[in-house]
Design a protein around this motif. Structure first.
Motif, short mmCIF file in Angstrom:
data_model
loop_
_atom_site.label_atom_id
_atom_site.label_comp_id
_atom_site.label_asym_id
_atom_site.label_seq_id
_atom_site.Cartn_x
_atom_site.Cartn_y
_atom_site.Cartn_z
N PHE A 122 -7.70 7.87 18.47
CA PHE A 122 -6.79 7.18 17.57
C PHE A 122 -5.57 8.03 17.26
O PHE A 122 -4.43 7.53 17.24
N ILE A 123 -5.78 9.32 17.02
CA ILE A 123 -4.65 10.20 16.71
C ILE A 123 -3.72 10.32 17.91
O ILE A 123 -2.48 10.30 17.77
N ARG B 295 -2.62 8.93 4.08
CA ARG B 295 -2.27 8.78 5.49
C ARG B 295 -3.48 8.26 6.27
O ARG B 295 -4.59 8.80 6.16
N VAL B 296 -3.26 7.22 7.05
CA VAL B 296 -4.36 6.59 7.78
C VAL B 296 -4.97 7.55 8.80
O VAL B 296 -6.18 7.53 9.04
N GLU C 64 -0.74 1.07 2.68
CA GLU C 64 -0.20 0.25 1.59
C GLU C 64 -1.16 -0.87 1.21
O GLU C 64 -1.30 -1.20 0.03
N TRP C 65 -1.82 -1.48 2.22
CA TRP C 65 -2.74 -2.58 1.93
C TRP C 65 -3.64 -2.79 3.14
O TRP C 65 -3.25 -2.53 4.29
N CYS C 66 -4.86 -3.26 2.90
CA CYS C 66 -5.75 -3.62 4.00
C CYS C 66 -6.71 -4.70 3.52
O CYS C 66 -6.95 -4.84 2.31
N ASN C 67 -7.23 -5.48 4.45
CA ASN C 67 -8.16 -6.55 4.09
C ASN C 67 -9.60 -6.05 4.20
O ASN C 67 -9.86 -4.96 4.74
N PRO C 68 -10.58 -6.81 3.69
CA PRO C 68 -11.98 -6.35 3.72
C PRO C 68 -12.51 -6.05 5.12
O PRO C 68 -13.32 -5.14 5.31
N VAL D 81 -4.24 -3.83 8.52
CA VAL D 81 -3.82 -2.70 7.68
C VAL D 81 -2.30 -2.65 7.70
O VAL D 81 -1.69 -2.63 8.78
N ILE D 82 -1.67 -2.65 6.53
CA ILE D 82 -0.22 -2.51 6.43
C ILE D 82 0.09 -1.08 6.03
O ILE D 82 -0.42 -0.58 5.03
N MET D 83 0.94 -0.41 6.85
CA MET D 83 1.28 1.00 6.62
C MET D 83 2.80 1.13 6.60
O MET D 83 3.53 0.27 7.13
N ASP D 84 3.28 2.23 6.01
CA ASP D 84 4.71 2.51 6.10
C ASP D 84 5.00 3.26 7.39
O ASP D 84 4.11 3.44 8.24
#
Length: 431
Positions: A155-156, A145-146, A124-128, A115-118
């Motif tokens: 996780f938080i 927001r993830v 922004e992008w994630c794979n299957p 997962v690509i995040m800012d």
């Protein structure tokens, strides 16, 4: 020659041409016509330049090498250089698009989630794989927001504390995940997820197998060692007592031998180096032999019968015989006296089918999915009474996997059970 010098020389030449033409006109027709011609010539030059500037401005709105306007004079060089620059940009963009497509294809094939995040955790992008692990949807969740999408306290807390040097073990959506956040560039972060559910299950099975095998071996060893200790302490023990002890030790020794043999059989079946030896199998002869062995084990306590209406097949005769005999043995052990057990060999559209049907004690639905696990027993006390090792159905499962077959189980408590082995059609021996 330097491009700037060429530009100024061509511009001066054009103005000199206009002035010479105006002077000639003034010499022949007078001063006023000459001035008018000079003014018209200069206005023409200015109009041409403004026209090319307008065309350049229009092109800059939608730059493309295929729609670049043609030039005249100095503009020829300008548009030629713009064409080369644009062609270079288009080539670079095509290469970047190709690399991006390759990157996304490679990322989509990874078993781990990416997962690509800012910097503020917006997706922004994630794979299957990440979509499957975390329940995300790139088309619907992009820009969200993830931490609003993955709502678990662990996780938080991991995000808030920012201790990314240590991965987080997260239980989410009936999966066990290893989550790791990697800072990337100044305003990007990569979230990597690794699914360890299957490896955890395999580790648990391995631990259970070791514990169960140790327990199964401990009981007969304890009995044998105990009797040996009694015999050593009482050398003049009565013959009848000694005989009964020797009988029990022999039974426990045979139990250990069966257990070790079954574990070795399982190990061999799981070995990649031990391939299936395909041979033509006389199914009628094999099933008659299995029925006779079942009748010997039953010792007249059950009604056994065989219904034969199927083809001969290709496969490992020893392995298939072992699997079928295990199914019959289980049926005999868990069917009360005077119960009926039927063996069926038939052909169907999917392929040959072997069925063991009984009217025994049956199995509750919650146990059926785990019957092929090693040492799994529905009734442990009854299994020990019937001298089972707890590995029979595990052996059946691995034999069938090696022959591309599968086991279907139907059972109702106090009504009976039906164990069905479905082979693929390509195992049929063609005459």
């Amino acid at each position: 020659m330097h491009p700037h010098l060429v530009f100024w020389i061509s511009a001066v030449v054009r103005m000199i041409i206009v002035l010479v033409a105006s002077s000639v006109a003034g010499f022949f027709w007078g001063l006023v016509p000459g001035l008018v011609l000079a003014m018209l010539g200069m206005m023409t030059l200015i109009f041409v330049q403004l026209n090319y500037l307008l065309r350049l401005a229009d092109w800059l709105d939608q730059p493309s090498s295929s729609h670049l306007p043609d030039g005249w004079g100095a503009w020829t060089e300008v548009f030629s250089r713009l064409y080369k620059l644009r062609r270079g940009d288009e080539k670079n963009q095509a290469e970047l698009a190709e690399w991006l497509a390759r990157f996304r294809q490679a990322m989509s094939l990874l078993p781990d989630g990416v997962v690509i995040m800012d910097d503020v955790m917006f997706l922004e992008w994630c794979n299957p794989a990440a979509e499957q692990h975390l329940g995300l949807s790139l088309s619907q969740d992009k820009g969200m927001r993830v931490t609003n999408l993955v709502r678990t306290p662990e996780f938080i807390d991991y995000i808030i504390l920012g201790r990314y040097e240590t991965p987080l073990t997260l239980s989410f959506r009936e999966r066990k995940l290893i989550v790791h956040i990697i800072p990337f560039e100044n305003r990007r972060q990569i979230l990597v997820t690794h699914d360890v559910t299957e490896s955890e299950r395999i580790d648990m099975m391995r631990r259970d197998f070791i514990a169960n095998a140790s327990h199964e071996l401990r009981t007969p060893l304890t009995v044998i060692n105990g009797f040996l200790e009694i015999a050593s302490m009482q050398p003049d023990m009565e013959v009848s007592i000694r005989s009964s002890h020797l009988k029990l030790m022999s039974e426990q020794g045979e139990r250990m031998q069966r257990l070790v043999e079954d574990m070795l059989t399982l190990s061999r079946l799981e070995s990649m180096e031990y391939s299936v030896h395909h041979e033509a199998i006389d199914m009628h002869g094999m099933l008659v032999q299995i029925l006779q062995e079942g009748e010997a084990l039953s010792a007249g306590r059950h009604q056994l019968s065989l219904q034969y209406d199927g083809p001969d097949i290709l496969g490992s005769a020893d392995e298939i015989r072992s699997a079928f005999l295990n199914l019959l043995t289980n049926a005999i052990r868990y069917t009360p006296e005077k119960g009926k057990i039927t063996l069926i060999w038939e052909n169907c559209p999917l392929g040959p089918k072997f069925i063991v049907q009984d009217d025994g004690i049956g199995i509750s639905a919650e146990h059926i999915s785990r019957l092929t696990e090693r040492f799994y027993r529905v009734d442990k006390s009854r299994s020990r009474e019937t001298q089972g090792t707890g590995l029979g159905l595990a052996i059946v499962k691995h034999v069938l996997l090696r022959h591309k077959a599968h086991l279907l189980i139907e059972s109702t408590p106090n009504v009976g059970s039906k164990f069905c082995v479905q082979f693929p059609a390509n195992v049929i021996l063609l005459n």
